[in-house]
Design a protein around this motif. Structure first.
Motif, PDB file in Angstrom:
ATOM      1  N   GLY A   1       0.726  -1.219   0.009  1.00 53.07           N
ATOM      2  CA  GLY A   1      -0.045  -0.132  -0.107  1.00 53.07           C
ATOM      3  C   GLY A   1       0.931   1.318  -0.005  1.00 53.07           C
ATOM      4  O   GLY A   1       0.226   2.432  -0.153  1.00 53.07           O
ATOM      5  N   ALA A   2       2.162   1.138   0.061  1.00 52.69           N
ATOM      6  CA  ALA A   2       2.962   2.335   0.085  1.00 52.69           C
ATOM      7  C   ALA A   2       3.318   2.921  -1.238  1.00 52.69           C
ATOM      8  O   ALA A   2       3.058   2.174  -2.345  1.00 52.69           O
ATOM      9  N   PRO A   3       3.432   4.285  -1.566  1.00 49.32           N
ATOM     10  CA  PRO A   3       3.726   4.828  -2.839  1.00 49.32           C
ATOM     11  C   PRO A   3       4.780   4.128  -3.515  1.00 49.32           C
ATOM     12  O   PRO A   3       5.772   3.814  -2.660  1.00 49.32           O
ATOM     13  N   GLU A   4       4.955   3.880  -4.678  1.00 54.89           N
ATOM     14  CA  GLU A   4       5.908   3.519  -5.393  1.00 54.89           C
ATOM     15  C   GLU A   4       6.591   4.377  -6.527  1.00 54.89           C
ATOM     16  O   GLU A   4       5.618   5.181  -6.932  1.00 54.89           O
ATOM     17  N   ALA A   5       8.013   4.644  -6.480  1.00 50.30           N
ATOM     18  CA  ALA A   5       8.566   5.632  -7.434  1.00 50.30           C
ATOM     19  C   ALA A   5       9.223   4.834  -8.526  1.00 50.30           C
ATOM     20  O   ALA A   5       9.507   3.396  -8.141  1.00 50.30           O
ATOM     21  N   ASP A   6       9.472   5.451  -9.707  1.00 49.94           N
ATOM     22  CA  ASP A   6      10.428   4.762 -10.621  1.00 49.94           C
ATOM     23  C   ASP A   6      11.693   4.593 -10.233  1.00 49.94           C
ATOM     24  O   ASP A   6      12.454   3.754 -10.679  1.00 49.94           O
ATOM     25  N   ASP A   7      12.048   5.803  -9.441  1.00 51.30           N
ATOM     26  CA  ASP A   7      13.730   5.697  -8.990  1.00 51.30           C
ATOM     27  C   ASP A   7      13.711   6.027  -7.492  1.00 51.30           C
ATOM     28  O   ASP A   7      13.191   6.885  -7.318  1.00 51.30           O
ATOM     29  N   TRP A   8      15.011   5.684  -7.152  1.00 53.71           N
ATOM     30  CA  TRP A   8      14.802   6.097  -5.443  1.00 53.71           C
ATOM     31  C   TRP A   8      15.295   7.456  -5.252  1.00 53.71           C
ATOM     32  O   TRP A   8      15.224   7.823  -4.219  1.00 53.71           O
TER      33      TRP A   8
ATOM     34  N   VAL B   1       7.647  11.618  -4.021  1.00 55.09           N
ATOM     35  CA  VAL B   1       6.595  10.917  -4.430  1.00 55.09           C
ATOM     36  C   VAL B   1       5.880  10.443  -2.995  1.00 55.09           C
ATOM     37  O   VAL B   1       4.681  10.569  -3.067  1.00 55.09           O
ATOM     38  N   TRP B   2       6.674   9.996  -2.017  1.00 58.56           N
ATOM     39  CA  TRP B   2       6.032   9.659  -0.807  1.00 58.56           C
ATOM     40  C   TRP B   2       5.327  10.948  -0.166  1.00 58.56           C
ATOM     41  O   TRP B   2       4.083  10.818   0.175  1.00 58.56           O
ATOM     42  N   ALA B   3       5.917  11.954  -0.305  1.00 61.00           N
ATOM     43  CA  ALA B   3       5.404  13.269   0.375  1.00 61.00           C
ATOM     44  C   ALA B   3       4.261  13.802  -0.295  1.00 61.00           C
ATOM     45  O   ALA B   3       3.315  14.265   0.438  1.00 61.00           O
ATOM     46  N   ARG B   4       3.961  13.675  -1.523  1.00 57.87           N
ATOM     47  CA  ARG B   4       3.033  14.020  -2.359  1.00 57.87           C
ATOM     48  C   ARG B   4       1.771  12.990  -2.328  1.00 57.87           C
ATOM     49  O   ARG B   4       0.687  13.490  -2.190  1.00 57.87           O
ATOM     50  N   GLU B   5       2.223  11.661  -2.355  1.00 62.99           N
ATOM     51  CA  GLU B   5       1.035  10.838  -2.577  1.00 62.99           C
ATOM     52  C   GLU B   5       0.396  10.196  -1.009  1.00 62.99           C
ATOM     53  O   GLU B   5      -0.645   9.869  -0.892  1.00 62.99           O
ATOM     54  N   ASP B   6       1.433  10.305   0.058  1.00 59.63           N
ATOM     55  CA  ASP B   6       0.864   9.885   1.407  1.00 59.63           C
ATOM     56  C   ASP B   6       1.511  11.040   2.416  1.00 59.63           C
ATOM     57  O   ASP B   6       2.303  10.745   3.203  1.00 59.63           O
ATOM     58  N   PRO B   7       1.008  12.270   2.437  1.00 56.03           N
ATOM     59  CA  PRO B   7       1.416  13.248   3.222  1.00 56.03           C
ATOM     60  C   PRO B   7       1.112  12.968   4.697  1.00 56.03           C
ATOM     61  O   PRO B   7       1.772  13.366   5.388  1.00 56.03           O
TER      62      PRO B   7
END
Length: 201
Positions: A94-101, A107-113
């Protein structure tokens, strides 16, 4: 990318291995800690606070420098583990996933503030608790041993604790170099020739 990370992981495995226990000998000792001393400081950073004529408290005390090294080493070990895990395909459900580390934090801050804010608050509390009750280590007034968070839940003896401290410092230094290499590889093409040699991207 997975090949590059596995190659880098294999190459740095020796730095993260426990130090071998050797018998006492009169032969040449090639252990860098024994040869150079526990507080090897060729640049003299630990002596800067003694400079005459400088502004008061302009340079940090060795207590602060050692605490900073241990803390940054711990963060680098966690960061290296995180980069390796995510690049290997491991994710929290359920955690946000990004194309690159390199852009995963944004991505995490934007999708799961909410989750991002909770972790950030935990880090701020832990950081504050780690330094607030011990005194001012920048001026050498701290009553806390650098890196000691105040608990020994496994009940290790003093000799074992001292050995683990040395191992932690060595591994932290290796992790800081590893993370610096990864950042350089991503931002400056050709800066880490070994990664290019193995076809990393």
């Amino acid at each position: 990318m997975k090949l590059a990370l596995l190659t880098a992981l294999a190459g740095s495995a020796a730095a993260f291995a426990p130090a071998p226990v050797s018998k006492a000998s009169t032969s040449l000792n090639l252990n860098p800690e024994a040869a150079l001393g526990e507080n090897w400081d060729p640049m003299g950073f630990s002596k800067m606070h003694e400079i005459k004529g400088a502004f008061p408290n302009m340079f940090p005390h060795p207590q602060f420098l050692e605490e900073a090294e241990i803390k940054h080493g711990r963060m680098a070990m966690l960061a290296w583990t995180g980069v390796w895990a995510v690049s290997s395909g491991l994710h929290f459900p359920g955690a946000p996933e990004a194309d690159d580390w390199t852009n995963a934090l944004g991505v995490w801050a934007r999708e799961d503030p909410g989750g991002f804010g909770i972790i950030l608050a935990f880090i701020m509390i832990a950081e504050g608790e780690g330094v607030s009750h011990a005194g001012d280590n920048f001026r050498g007034l701290s009553k806390k041993v650098p890196g000691d968070m105040g608990f020994n839940w496994m009940g290790h003896g003093e000799a074992t604790v001292d050995r683990y401290k040395a191992v932690e410092k060595r591994n932290g230094r290796a992790a800081m170099i590893a993370m610096a290499s990864l950042f350089a590889f991503k931002s400056i093409p050709g800066s880490v020739p070994l990664m290019d040699l193995f076809g990393a991207n």
